[in-house]
Design a protein around this motif. Sequence first.
Motif, short mmCIF file in Angstrom:
data_model
loop_
_atom_site.label_atom_id
_atom_site.label_comp_id
_atom_site.label_asym_id
_atom_site.label_seq_id
_atom_site.Cartn_x
_atom_site.Cartn_y
_atom_site.Cartn_z
N ASP A 198 4.24 6.44 -21.91
CA ASP A 198 4.90 5.28 -21.31
C ASP A 198 6.19 4.95 -22.07
O ASP A 198 7.22 4.68 -21.46
N GLU A 199 6.12 4.97 -23.39
CA GLU A 199 7.30 4.70 -24.20
C GLU A 199 8.39 5.74 -23.95
O GLU A 199 9.58 5.41 -23.86
N MET A 200 7.99 6.99 -23.82
CA MET A 200 8.95 8.06 -23.57
C MET A 200 9.66 7.84 -22.23
O MET A 200 10.89 7.94 -22.14
N VAL A 201 8.89 7.56 -21.20
CA VAL A 201 9.47 7.33 -19.88
C VAL A 201 10.40 6.12 -19.91
O VAL A 201 11.51 6.15 -19.37
N ALA A 202 9.97 5.04 -20.56
CA ALA A 202 10.79 3.83 -20.62
C ALA A 202 12.10 4.08 -21.36
O ALA A 202 13.12 3.45 -21.05
N SER B 228 13.80 6.84 -21.30
CA SER B 228 14.60 7.81 -20.57
C SER B 228 15.80 7.14 -19.90
O SER B 228 15.81 5.93 -19.70
N PRO B 229 16.81 7.94 -19.56
CA PRO B 229 18.01 7.38 -18.93
C PRO B 229 17.78 7.07 -17.45
O PRO B 229 18.38 7.67 -16.57
N SER B 230 16.90 6.16 -17.18
CA SER B 230 16.58 5.76 -15.81
C SER B 230 16.11 4.32 -15.83
O SER B 230 16.03 3.70 -16.88
N ASP B 231 15.75 3.82 -14.67
CA ASP B 231 15.23 2.46 -14.64
C ASP B 231 13.70 2.44 -14.64
O ASP B 231 13.09 1.41 -14.42
N ALA B 232 13.08 3.58 -14.92
CA ALA B 232 11.62 3.65 -15.02
C ALA B 232 11.16 2.97 -16.31
O ALA B 232 11.77 3.13 -17.37
N ASP B 233 10.08 2.20 -16.20
CA ASP B 233 9.55 1.47 -17.35
C ASP B 233 8.24 2.04 -17.89
O ASP B 233 7.79 1.65 -18.96
N SER B 234 7.59 2.92 -17.13
CA SER B 234 6.30 3.47 -17.55
C SER B 234 6.03 4.78 -16.83
O SER B 234 6.76 5.16 -15.90
N ALA B 235 4.97 5.44 -17.23
CA ALA B 235 4.58 6.70 -16.61
C ALA B 235 4.31 6.53 -15.12
O ALA B 235 4.52 7.46 -14.34
N ASP B 236 3.88 5.35 -14.70
CA ASP B 236 3.64 5.09 -13.28
C ASP B 236 4.90 5.21 -12.45
O ASP B 236 4.84 5.39 -11.24
N GLU B 237 6.05 5.10 -13.09
CA GLU B 237 7.33 5.15 -12.39
C GLU B 237 8.10 6.44 -12.67
O GLU B 237 9.31 6.51 -12.47
N LEU B 238 7.40 7.46 -13.11
CA LEU B 238 8.03 8.72 -13.49
C LEU B 238 8.89 9.31 -12.39
O LEU B 238 9.93 9.91 -12.65
N GLU B 239 8.51 9.12 -11.14
CA GLU B 239 9.26 9.69 -10.02
C GLU B 239 10.66 9.10 -9.90
O GLU B 239 11.51 9.66 -9.21
N ARG B 240 10.95 8.02 -10.57
CA ARG B 240 12.29 7.41 -10.52
C ARG B 240 13.32 8.19 -11.33
O ARG B 240 14.51 8.01 -11.17
N ILE B 241 12.85 9.05 -12.20
CA ILE B 241 13.76 9.80 -13.08
C ILE B 241 14.22 11.06 -12.35
O ILE B 241 13.41 11.85 -11.88
N HIS B 242 15.53 11.25 -12.29
CA HIS B 242 16.08 12.45 -11.67
C HIS B 242 15.78 13.66 -12.53
O HIS B 242 15.85 13.59 -13.76
N HIS B 243 15.48 14.78 -11.87
CA HIS B 243 15.05 16.00 -12.58
C HIS B 243 16.04 16.42 -13.67
O HIS B 243 15.63 16.69 -14.80
#
Length: 120
Positions: free
Chosen positions: A64-68, A70-85
């Motif tokens: 979750d911390e890693m995803v949050a 990341s250079p995206s607006d995702a805040d947790s692993a549940d929002e992983l799909e928001r990060i562009h490949h």
Amino acid sequence: MRWIYKVSSPNETMVLDPDIETVAEQRDTLPEAGNVYDHDETLLVTDLFDTAFVRARTEFESFDEMVAASPSDADSADELERIHHGEWDEFVAETSDFENEKGLVMAARDYWVAKRLNLT
């Protein structure tokens, strides 16, 4: 190649050999595949990228911390799909032991299987 890293306890060391077949050959018995993973079982991304794996192989304490971070607006692993490949590949390369998402995912998969087979 052999990965050795510290886990939560300062005196506890966890060893994971990424060559599962080699480790399995050294065991007298292994669980049946049906006892390791049920096809109807839901595998959460946070189970695949558990805390011990993430701490050992990335700059983060949790997935979750890693995803949050990341250079995206995702805040947790549940929002992983928001990060562009492309963004995720570059971020993984900068903040983990892996060159890209594929390397991270394959290592996490091998780690998860090894845990389920009690090979760690």
